[in-house]
Design an enzyme around this catalytic site. Structure first.
Site, PDB file in Angstrom:
ATOM      1  N   ASP A  34       0.571   4.568  -2.806  1.00  0.00           N
ATOM      2  CA  ASP A  34       0.474   3.209  -3.340  1.00  0.00           C
ATOM      3  C   ASP A  34      -0.475   3.100  -4.535  1.00  0.00           C
ATOM      4  O   ASP A  34      -0.479   2.086  -5.230  1.00  0.00           O
ATOM      5  CB  ASP A  34      -0.028   2.260  -2.242  1.00  0.00           C
ATOM      6  CG  ASP A  34       1.090   1.873  -1.303  1.00  0.00           C
ATOM      7  OD1 ASP A  34       2.202   2.391  -1.486  1.00  0.00           O
ATOM      8  OD2 ASP A  34       0.853   1.062  -0.395  1.00  0.00           O
ATOM      9  N   HIS A  76      -5.436   8.136   4.031  1.00  0.00           N
ATOM     10  CA  HIS A  76      -4.175   8.315   4.752  1.00  0.00           C
ATOM     11  C   HIS A  76      -4.450   8.883   6.120  1.00  0.00           C
ATOM     12  O   HIS A  76      -5.363   9.702   6.274  1.00  0.00           O
ATOM     13  CB  HIS A  76      -3.225   9.240   3.974  1.00  0.00           C
ATOM     14  CG  HIS A  76      -1.816   9.062   4.394  1.00  0.00           C
ATOM     15  ND1 HIS A  76      -1.276   9.742   5.452  1.00  0.00           N
ATOM     16  CD2 HIS A  76      -0.853   8.242   3.925  1.00  0.00           C
ATOM     17  CE1 HIS A  76      -0.033   9.355   5.599  1.00  0.00           C
ATOM     18  NE2 HIS A  76       0.260   8.436   4.696  1.00  0.00           N
TER      19      HIS A  76
HETATM   20  N1  COA Z   1     -11.443   2.773   1.388  1.00  0.00           N
HETATM   21  C1  COA Z   1     -12.656   3.016   1.914  1.00  0.00           C
HETATM   22  N2  COA Z   1     -12.844   3.764   3.012  1.00  0.00           N
HETATM   23  C2  COA Z   1     -11.775   4.285   3.588  1.00  0.00           C
HETATM   24  C3  COA Z   1     -10.466   4.083   3.101  1.00  0.00           C
HETATM   25  C4  COA Z   1     -10.317   3.285   1.958  1.00  0.00           C
HETATM   26  N3  COA Z   1      -9.121   3.030   1.443  1.00  0.00           N
HETATM   27  N4  COA Z   1      -9.588   4.714   3.882  1.00  0.00           N
HETATM   28  C5  COA Z   1     -10.309   5.311   4.835  1.00  0.00           C
HETATM   29  N5  COA Z   1     -11.622   5.042   4.659  1.00  0.00           N
HETATM   30  C6  COA Z   1     -12.723   5.504   5.508  1.00  0.00           C
HETATM   31  C7  COA Z   1     -12.925   4.511   6.655  1.00  0.00           C
HETATM   32  O1  COA Z   1     -13.818   3.502   6.313  1.00  0.00           O
HETATM   33  C8  COA Z   1     -13.395   5.404   7.755  1.00  0.00           C
HETATM   34  O2  COA Z   1     -14.741   5.667   7.540  1.00  0.00           O
HETATM   35  P1  COA Z   1     -15.776   5.750   8.761  1.00  0.00           P
HETATM   36  O3  COA Z   1     -15.277   6.900   9.592  1.00  0.00           O
HETATM   37  O4  COA Z   1     -17.080   5.965   8.111  1.00  0.00           O
HETATM   38  O5  COA Z   1     -15.658   4.439   9.492  1.00  0.00           O
HETATM   39  C9  COA Z   1     -12.632   6.695   7.525  1.00  0.00           C
HETATM   40  O6  COA Z   1     -12.339   6.730   6.110  1.00  0.00           O
HETATM   41  C10 COA Z   1     -11.323   6.767   8.302  1.00  0.00           C
HETATM   42  O7  COA Z   1     -10.549   5.633   7.958  1.00  0.00           O
HETATM   43  P2  COA Z   1      -9.606   4.859   8.953  1.00  0.00           P
HETATM   44  O8  COA Z   1      -9.359   3.489   8.454  1.00  0.00           O
HETATM   45  O9  COA Z   1     -10.101   5.000  10.357  1.00  0.00           O
HETATM   46  O10 COA Z   1      -8.294   5.743   8.789  1.00  0.00           O
HETATM   47  P3  COA Z   1      -6.890   5.415   9.400  1.00  0.00           P
HETATM   48  O11 COA Z   1      -6.190   6.700   9.531  1.00  0.00           O
HETATM   49  O12 COA Z   1      -7.007   4.546  10.592  1.00  0.00           O
HETATM   50  O13 COA Z   1      -6.201   4.498   8.275  1.00  0.00           O
HETATM   51  C11 COA Z   1      -5.242   3.879   6.229  1.00  0.00           C
HETATM   52  C12 COA Z   1      -5.409   5.002   7.263  1.00  0.00           C
HETATM   53  C13 COA Z   1      -4.204   4.292   5.204  1.00  0.00           C
HETATM   54  C14 COA Z   1      -4.755   2.590   6.919  1.00  0.00           C
HETATM   55  C15 COA Z   1      -6.609   3.641   5.553  1.00  0.00           C
HETATM   56  O14 COA Z   1      -6.987   4.800   4.825  1.00  0.00           O
HETATM   57  C16 COA Z   1      -6.605   2.427   4.678  1.00  0.00           C
HETATM   58  O15 COA Z   1      -6.840   1.302   5.179  1.00  0.00           O
HETATM   59  N6  COA Z   1      -6.336   2.579   3.342  1.00  0.00           N
HETATM   60  C17 COA Z   1      -6.235   1.463   2.466  1.00  0.00           C
HETATM   61  C18 COA Z   1      -4.863   0.835   2.553  1.00  0.00           C
HETATM   62  C19 COA Z   1      -3.800   1.664   1.884  1.00  0.00           C
HETATM   63  O16 COA Z   1      -3.971   2.151   0.783  1.00  0.00           O
HETATM   64  N7  COA Z   1      -2.660   1.793   2.569  1.00  0.00           N
HETATM   65  C20 COA Z   1      -1.502   2.514   2.051  1.00  0.00           C
HETATM   66  C21 COA Z   1      -1.207   3.707   2.927  1.00  0.00           C
HETATM   67  S1  COA Z   1       0.047   4.714   2.195  1.00  0.00           S
END
Ligand code: COA
Length: 370
Positions: free
Chosen positions: A302, A251
């Site tokens: 989720d 998140h």
């Molecule tokens: N699975 C694996 N790694 C994850 C992850 C996940 N679900 N969520 C975050 N990470 C890791 C990223 O790979 C990143 O690692 P790095 O720094 O080594 O590259 C780090 O954690 C930060 O993630 P990032 O995607 O930059 O965070 P964000 O704040 O931009 O995105 C979300 C937040 C929610 C979009 C992201 O966590 C995600 O894509 N989750 C999966 C989708 C989901 O469940 N969405 C529902 C949200 S309520």
């Protein structure tokens, strides 16, 4: 410059507060756990729109008003009837909310329009569900609250008190979440002084993506693919090794527990009664433990919501539309807050493209490889 606007404070709000470090969430100052335990959809919608909890009389009048607005205009029904039966439900929802803007009275005050959209979005989702399965359309039941009527319109059965309570909890947990992508989208649209229907249509479009509202459907697919708790950890480790995102985790704001996921997990534990449910919950728990241990990344809302929705006999393709139904009171509260103290939302970009390009006449251009 902050990629993805991380840590950027885009404006004031008095609707929802998230304490990401402590894993706390409150609407108008009321802790989410307390609202889920004692409140329902109507009371929370009132709280979000009117900035305080209603009295008994106010809640009765508010509920009655929502009930009176559930039926879809003939024009919206006709628009939905024209869609192919295999249409995407979120696409249909976007179209129907936009169409509702055509048929609702444009002179209604904002809060009346909000009540119309919030009441009808449940009827739209049910209508699309029936359309997709060639089922006859059920009229809303005026004697049922929002959650019970919604379940009735989807399943054809009047839910018992437990199922109604569960649906209310799901709706309350989804009702608002500060400037998440779809809410921010709604506010951007509202900030141009566009109408509420357009703001909600745009919010639905933002919610559709798998990084936002679509994640819960992917979680269910993942559990089906894993099939047994013994395979869960290896599955997760392989995904992480391939640097793939695991849906339902992570998140932008919560860096520890998401309080909504904790509440959803506790409901999941209470309702898991069949062998299949116990197995699926064990898969989810194994994934969660391994993800926290390996990466310190926690489940989000989720992660367990699909499990609870399946328990209510709701098909997977309706998960994201139900997220939209639940989030609508929050979108509308934000749109009204934006209108009340508006300035157009217009950030800047960091320009990284070429400068001083020389214009070449079309006949003299070489073309490129890209
Ligand atoms: N699975 C694996 N790694 C994850 C992850 C996940 N679900 N969520 C975050 N990470 C890791 C990223 O790979 C990143 O690692 P790095 O720094 O080594 O590259 C780090 O954690 C930060 O993630 P990032 O995607 O930059 O965070 P964000 O704040 O931009 O995105 C979300 C937040 C929610 C979009 C992201 O966590 C995600 O894509 N989750 C999966 C989708 C989901 O469940 N969405 C529902 C949200 S309520």
């Amino acid at each position: 410059m902050s990629k993805g606007l991380e840590d950027v404070v885009a404006g004031p709000t008095s609707i929802t507060f998230i304490d990401g470090a402590r894993g706390r969430l409150s609407y108008r100052g009321y802790d989410i756990a307390e609202l889920v335990a004692h409140s329902n959809y109507e009371e929370v919608a009132y709280l979000l729109w009117h900035e305080r909890l209603p009295t008994r009389e106010e809640l009765k009048a508010f509920t009655k008003d929502l009930v009176s607005k559930r039926r879809l205009p003939a024009g919206v029904r006709l628009s939905l009837d024209s869609l192919s039966h295999d249409c995407d439900t979120m696409d249909a929802l976007e179209m129907a909310i936009a169409a509702l803007g055509i048929y609702d009275d444009p002179n209604m005050p904002h809060v009346e329009k909000a009540a119309s959209i919030a009441s009808k979005i449940g009827s739209i989702v049910a209508y699309v569900h029936q359309h997709k399965h060639l089922l006859s359309h059920l009229e809303p039941r005026d004697d049922l609250g929002f959650a019970a009527n919604f379940l009735y319109m989807i399943t054809g059965q009047v839910p018992d008190a437990a199922a109604e309570g569960l649906m209310n909890a799901i709706l309350v947990l989804h009702a608002d979440h500060e400037l998440n992508a779809s809410t921010f989208t709604a506010r951007v649209v509202a900030s141009t002084l566009s109408d509420m229907y357009s703001s909600v249509t745009a919010a639905v479009a933002a919610l559709k993506g798998p990084l936002h509202g679509g994640a819960n459907e992917w979680v269910v697919e993942m559990v089906e693919e894993i099939r047994s708790p013994e395979r869960a950890e290896a599955y997760l480790l392989e995904k992480l090794a391939r640097k793939e995102k695991v849906m339902g985790f992570g998140h932008r704001i919560y860096k520890g527990h998401d309080p909504r996921a904790k509440i959803m997990r506790s409901y999941a534990g209470q309702i898991a009664s069949t062998d299949e449910e116990r197995k699926n919950l064990a898969i989810l728990d194994t994934l969660a433990e391994a993800m926290i241990r390996e990466r310190g990344i926690y489940p989000n809302l989720d992660f367990y919501s699909g499990f609870v929705l399946h328990h209510l006999q709701i098909p997977t393709y309706l998960f994201t539309p139900i997220f939209a139904v639940g989030r609508t009171p929050g979108w509308l509260a934000h749109v009204m807050e934006q209108y009340a103290d508006n300035r157009i939302i217009r950030p800047m970009a960091e320009y990284v493209g070429p400068r001083d390009s020389v214009y070449v006449p079309i006949g003299d251009r070489k073309g490129g490889t890209g």
